[in-house]
Scaffold this motif. Structure first.
Motif, PDB file in Angstrom:
ATOM      1  N   ALA A 154      -2.341  -4.587 -15.786  1.00  0.00           N
ATOM      2  CA  ALA A 154      -2.572  -4.209 -14.376  1.00  0.00           C
ATOM      3  C   ALA A 154      -1.811  -3.054 -14.122  1.00  0.00           C
ATOM      4  O   ALA A 154      -0.746  -2.833 -14.753  1.00  0.00           O
ATOM      5  N   ARG A 155      -2.253  -2.272 -13.225  1.00  0.00           N
ATOM      6  CA  ARG A 155      -1.540  -1.057 -12.774  1.00  0.00           C
ATOM      7  C   ARG A 155      -1.139  -1.029 -11.187  1.00  0.00           C
ATOM      8  O   ARG A 155      -2.298  -1.287 -10.297  1.00  0.00           O
ATOM      9  N   LEU A 156      -0.175  -1.154 -10.782  1.00  0.00           N
ATOM     10  CA  LEU A 156       0.389  -1.169  -9.370  1.00  0.00           C
ATOM     11  C   LEU A 156       0.822  -0.001  -8.696  1.00  0.00           C
ATOM     12  O   LEU A 156       1.658   0.772  -9.381  1.00  0.00           O
ATOM     13  N   THR A 157       0.291   0.614  -7.718  1.00  0.00           N
ATOM     14  CA  THR A 157       0.877   1.475  -6.793  1.00  0.00           C
ATOM     15  C   THR A 157       1.618   1.095  -5.863  1.00  0.00           C
ATOM     16  O   THR A 157       1.247   0.515  -4.778  1.00  0.00           O
ATOM     17  N   LEU A 158       2.863   1.442  -5.690  1.00  0.00           N
ATOM     18  CA  LEU A 158       3.868   1.044  -4.865  1.00  0.00           C
ATOM     19  C   LEU A 158       4.462   2.167  -3.943  1.00  0.00           C
ATOM     20  O   LEU A 158       4.797   3.276  -4.263  1.00  0.00           O
ATOM     21  N   LYS A 159       4.409   1.974  -2.641  1.00  0.00           N
ATOM     22  CA  LYS A 159       5.217   2.793  -1.567  1.00  0.00           C
ATOM     23  C   LYS A 159       6.637   2.331  -1.760  1.00  0.00           C
ATOM     24  O   LYS A 159       6.852   1.019  -1.406  1.00  0.00           O
ATOM     25  N   VAL A 160       7.618   3.083  -2.237  1.00  0.00           N
ATOM     26  CA  VAL A 160       8.968   2.592  -2.110  1.00  0.00           C
ATOM     27  C   VAL A 160       9.885   3.634  -1.055  1.00  0.00           C
ATOM     28  O   VAL A 160       9.512   4.723  -0.952  1.00  0.00           O
ATOM     29  N   GLY A 161      11.110   3.203  -0.769  1.00  0.00           N
ATOM     30  CA  GLY A 161      11.981   3.936  -0.324  1.00  0.00           C
ATOM     31  C   GLY A 161      13.461   3.613  -0.563  1.00  0.00           C
ATOM     32  O   GLY A 161      13.645   3.013  -1.425  1.00  0.00           O
ATOM     33  N   LYS A 162      14.343   3.790   0.358  1.00  0.00           N
ATOM     34  CA  LYS A 162      15.772   3.611   0.149  1.00  0.00           C
ATOM     35  C   LYS A 162      15.999   2.006   0.227  1.00  0.00           C
ATOM     36  O   LYS A 162      16.937   1.599  -0.465  1.00  0.00           O
ATOM     37  N   GLU A 163      15.266   1.137   0.704  1.00  0.00           N
ATOM     38  CA  GLU A 163      15.373  -0.369   0.904  1.00  0.00           C
ATOM     39  C   GLU A 163      14.627  -0.976  -0.545  1.00  0.00           C
ATOM     40  O   GLU A 163      13.459  -0.530  -0.742  1.00  0.00           O
ATOM     41  N   PRO A 164      15.392  -1.505  -1.336  1.00  0.00           N
ATOM     42  CA  PRO A 164      14.910  -2.006  -2.431  1.00  0.00           C
ATOM     43  C   PRO A 164      13.518  -3.063  -2.192  1.00  0.00           C
ATOM     44  O   PRO A 164      13.472  -3.685  -1.150  1.00  0.00           O
ATOM     45  N   LEU A 165      12.622  -2.847  -3.286  1.00  0.00           N
ATOM     46  CA  LEU A 165      11.557  -3.454  -3.052  1.00  0.00           C
ATOM     47  C   LEU A 165      11.379  -4.600  -4.289  1.00  0.00           C
ATOM     48  O   LEU A 165      11.467  -3.908  -5.429  1.00  0.00           O
ATOM     49  N   ASN A 196      10.532 -13.187   2.564  1.00  0.00           N
ATOM     50  CA  ASN A 196       9.420 -13.059   3.124  1.00  0.00           C
ATOM     51  C   ASN A 196       8.254 -11.977   2.199  1.00  0.00           C
ATOM     52  O   ASN A 196       8.665 -11.077   1.752  1.00  0.00           O
ATOM     53  N   TRP A 197       7.275 -12.749   1.762  1.00  0.00           N
ATOM     54  CA  TRP A 197       6.496 -12.106   0.466  1.00  0.00           C
ATOM     55  C   TRP A 197       5.190 -11.931   1.239  1.00  0.00           C
ATOM     56  O   TRP A 197       4.455 -12.750   1.809  1.00  0.00           O
ATOM     57  N   ASP A 198       4.395 -10.905   0.563  1.00  0.00           N
ATOM     58  CA  ASP A 198       3.218 -10.494   0.792  1.00  0.00           C
ATOM     59  C   ASP A 198       2.604 -10.463  -0.498  1.00  0.00           C
ATOM     60  O   ASP A 198       2.969  -9.674  -1.376  1.00  0.00           O
ATOM     61  N   PHE A 199       1.074 -10.671  -0.614  1.00  0.00           N
ATOM     62  CA  PHE A 199       0.281 -10.484  -1.589  1.00  0.00           C
ATOM     63  C   PHE A 199      -0.131  -8.830  -1.713  1.00  0.00           C
ATOM     64  O   PHE A 199      -0.234  -8.281  -0.439  1.00  0.00           O
ATOM     65  N   MET A 200       0.007  -8.344  -2.779  1.00  0.00           N
ATOM     66  CA  MET A 200      -0.419  -6.630  -2.847  1.00  0.00           C
ATOM     67  C   MET A 200      -1.957  -6.417  -2.053  1.00  0.00           C
ATOM     68  O   MET A 200      -2.509  -7.422  -2.682  1.00  0.00           O
ATOM     69  N   ASP A 201      -2.101  -5.519  -1.571  1.00  0.00           N
ATOM     70  CA  ASP A 201      -3.284  -4.885  -1.073  1.00  0.00           C
ATOM     71  C   ASP A 201      -4.136  -4.791  -2.486  1.00  0.00           C
ATOM     72  O   ASP A 201      -3.574  -3.997  -3.171  1.00  0.00           O
ATOM     73  N   PRO A 202      -5.271  -5.298  -2.522  1.00  0.00           N
ATOM     74  CA  PRO A 202      -6.174  -4.929  -3.727  1.00  0.00           C
ATOM     75  C   PRO A 202      -6.352  -3.692  -3.926  1.00  0.00           C
ATOM     76  O   PRO A 202      -6.583  -3.139  -5.137  1.00  0.00           O
ATOM     77  N   LYS A 203      -6.254  -2.592  -3.133  1.00  0.00           N
ATOM     78  CA  LYS A 203      -6.637  -1.148  -3.222  1.00  0.00           C
ATOM     79  C   LYS A 203      -5.568  -0.750  -3.937  1.00  0.00           C
ATOM     80  O   LYS A 203      -5.661   0.567  -4.371  1.00  0.00           O
ATOM     81  N   PHE A 204      -4.130  -1.406  -4.131  1.00  0.00           N
ATOM     82  CA  PHE A 204      -3.062  -0.571  -4.599  1.00  0.00           C
ATOM     83  C   PHE A 204      -2.834  -1.623  -6.072  1.00  0.00           C
ATOM     84  O   PHE A 204      -1.671  -1.118  -6.866  1.00  0.00           O
ATOM     85  N   VAL A 205      -3.883  -2.491  -6.473  1.00  0.00           N
ATOM     86  CA  VAL A 205      -3.729  -3.087  -7.758  1.00  0.00           C
ATOM     87  C   VAL A 205      -5.035  -2.877  -8.796  1.00  0.00           C
ATOM     88  O   VAL A 205      -6.053  -2.981  -8.236  1.00  0.00           O
ATOM     89  N   LYS A 206      -4.856  -2.404  -9.741  1.00  0.00           N
ATOM     90  CA  LYS A 206      -6.075  -2.101 -10.633  1.00  0.00           C
ATOM     91  C   LYS A 206      -5.957  -3.004 -12.089  1.00  0.00           C
ATOM     92  O   LYS A 206      -4.902  -2.863 -12.628  1.00  0.00           O
ATOM     93  N   VAL A 207      -6.482  -3.981 -12.009  1.00  0.00           N
ATOM     94  CA  VAL A 207      -6.716  -4.970 -13.170  1.00  0.00           C
ATOM     95  C   VAL A 207      -7.726  -4.608 -14.283  1.00  0.00           C
ATOM     96  O   VAL A 207      -8.857  -4.459 -13.756  1.00  0.00           O
ATOM     97  N   GLU A 208      -7.648  -4.454 -15.485  1.00  0.00           N
ATOM     98  CA  GLU A 208      -8.663  -4.080 -16.372  1.00  0.00           C
ATOM     99  C   GLU A 208      -8.163  -5.073 -17.439  1.00  0.00           C
ATOM    100  O   GLU A 208      -7.360  -5.737 -17.815  1.00  0.00           O
ATOM    101  N   GLY A 209      -9.434  -5.156 -18.313  1.00  0.00           N
ATOM    102  CA  GLY A 209      -9.499  -6.244 -19.653  1.00  0.00           C
ATOM    103  C   GLY A 209     -10.034  -7.375 -19.140  1.00  0.00           C
ATOM    104  O   GLY A 209     -10.221  -7.887 -17.973  1.00  0.00           O
ATOM    105  N   GLU A 210     -10.265  -8.129 -20.250  1.00  0.00           N
ATOM    106  CA  GLU A 210     -10.575  -9.640 -20.031  1.00  0.00           C
ATOM    107  C   GLU A 210      -9.518 -10.367 -20.585  1.00  0.00           C
ATOM    108  O   GLU A 210      -9.036 -10.090 -21.761  1.00  0.00           O
ATOM    109  N   ARG A 211      -9.423 -11.644 -20.028  1.00  0.00           N
ATOM    110  CA  ARG A 211      -8.765 -12.830 -20.628  1.00  0.00           C
ATOM    111  C   ARG A 211      -7.359 -12.336 -20.996  1.00  0.00           C
ATOM    112  O   ARG A 211      -6.593 -11.825 -20.219  1.00  0.00           O
TER     113      ARG A 211
END
Length: 415
Positions: free
Chosen positions: A140-151, A120-135
């Protein structure tokens, strides 16, 4: 369908949880190496790619909660900008980490998706993804909430050979279906063929379906599965279609590239959909043999070849209507009927042809006179819509083909 989902879920979860990427689908005769130690390991988290489709070039630590992944293509050849990535994050306790995706070429393309089970897959929430630059310079910088369960984090849903194996096993339960091994990839992985046809009729008009020539093109696969399932359905239309037509489906032509997380090529460094005609690779050689076998059989005739892919939008690349195909004007009639069935959706068609171009749709027309179609699904097309696209396009195809007169050699044989 519930059983199918359970089987696929169990297989994917088991494979992704425990198997190094290069061992996942190796034939039993091959020796597999132990997984390399993770390159990125801090007190906060560690990152690895040791599962089928896992891919990045390198990982470095900026600080204990900040990592940088370099994403690069599989070789230095001419590459399409299908900048695939897939990795897994482990942590001892709940925390937030940052991961920078930097690219040696092409730049960031695919919006990141996450999963805790590989199913089961989810698109990351845009507020946790920062894309910079052109073409080609995008990062991209991803901010991830992680825990004991592998992500798991990937460019698209992870869709390894185990998923196809489970799906084909479920399809094979039908009395009118059979799965065989068409041949093997360069690294020995099975390339499987699903044949669909009611058993009574000897003389067959043949529809050829092929998928996953390009490893990252998962949305094409997500459309192909419901397309085939609709052909195999219990409707009167599907039964009538199977009584007249056989469907030969090769859903995973490039299993090596998929397992290794390639952007475009097989392990020979070749774009398989630029090798139809030369047929220099073991994978495309199998397709050449399949089409030649159909042509050589007096009781068969290839009517259509459809090749499932992904790109930045939903579009059909087709042979122009002014070029004579057999069946005549099949593509025009099919897509018009498909549009009628999808009134709230725009069916896009791009009709062009370059003689001798070594791609599947051109080869089908140049050599066999059959309409070849490249069935493209957008990278970010809604996943529920993709299921509907697969289903409705299959219904329209079956109706259109059933309204088409059989070729002369088979028509006389069927009398």
């Amino acid at each position: 369908m519930r059983l199918q989902a359970m089987i696929i879920g169990l297989l994917v979860s088991a494979v992704l949880a425990s198997t190094p990427a290069h061992a996942a689908s190796e034939p039993a005769t091959k020796m597999t190496l132990p997984a390399a130690p993770p390159e990125c390991d801090t007190k906060a988290a560690r990152i690895d790619k040791d599962f089928p489709t896992g891919a990045y070039q390198s990982c470095t630590v900026a600080d204990k909660k900040h990592f940088k992944l370099i994403i690069a293509p599989e070789d230095e050849g001419d590459i399409n900008c299908s900048a695939w990535y897939a990795f897994r994050v482990h942590a001892e306790r709940k925390t937030r980490i940052k991961i920078d995706l930097d690219y040696t070429t092409c730049g960031h393309r695919y919006w990141p998706k996450t999963s805790t089970d590989g199913v089961n897959w989810d698109f990351m929430d845009p507020k946790f993804v920062k894309v910079e630059g052109e073409r080609g310079e995008r990062t991209a910088r991803l901010t991830l909430k992680v825990g004991k369960e592998p992500l798991f984090v990937a460019a698209q849903e992870v869709f390894p050979p185990s998923v196809y194996d489970a799906w084909l096993g479920e399809r094979e339960q039908a009395s009118f279906a059979a799965v065989s091994v068409l041949g093997r990839s360069a690294h020995g992985r099975a390339i499987k063929l699903l044949r669909i046809a009611e058993p009574e009729t000897k003389h067959r008009e043949t529809v050829v379906l092929v998928g996953r020539q390009h490893p990252p093109e998962v949305t094409g696969a997500l459309a192909m599965l419901p397309f085939v399932e609709t052909i195999m359905g219990d409707s009167d239309l599907a039964k009538a279609y199977r009584a007249r037509f056989e469907t030969l489906t090769v859903p995973l032509l490039n299993p090596d590239g998929v397992v290794y997380g390639h952007w475009r090529h097989n392990t020979g460094g070749v774009d398989l959909n630029r090798d139809w005609g030369p047929f220099t690779q073991p994978e495309t050689t199998l397709m050449d043999g399949l089409l030649k076998a159909i042509e050589a059989d007096p009781d068969r005739d290839m009517r259509v070849l459809i090749d499932f892919h992904s790109t930045n939008r939903d579009v059909f690349y087709t042979i122009p209507d002014e070029l004579p195909t057999d069946p005549e004007l099949f593509t025009k009639k099919w897509l018009e009927l498909y549009q009628e069935r999808m009134p709230d959706y725009e069916v896009n068609r791009d009709a062009r042809h370059t003689e001798g171009r070594p791609i599947s749709k051109a080869h089908a027309f140049d050599v066999y006179g059959a309409p070849g179609i490249t069935f493209e699904i957008g990278d970010d097309t809604d996943r529920q819509l993709i299921k509907r696209i697969g289903r409705e396009s299959a219904i329209a195809m079956m109706r259109t083909l059933l309204e088409t007169p059989p070729p002369a050699n088979l028509a006389s044989a069927q009398r």
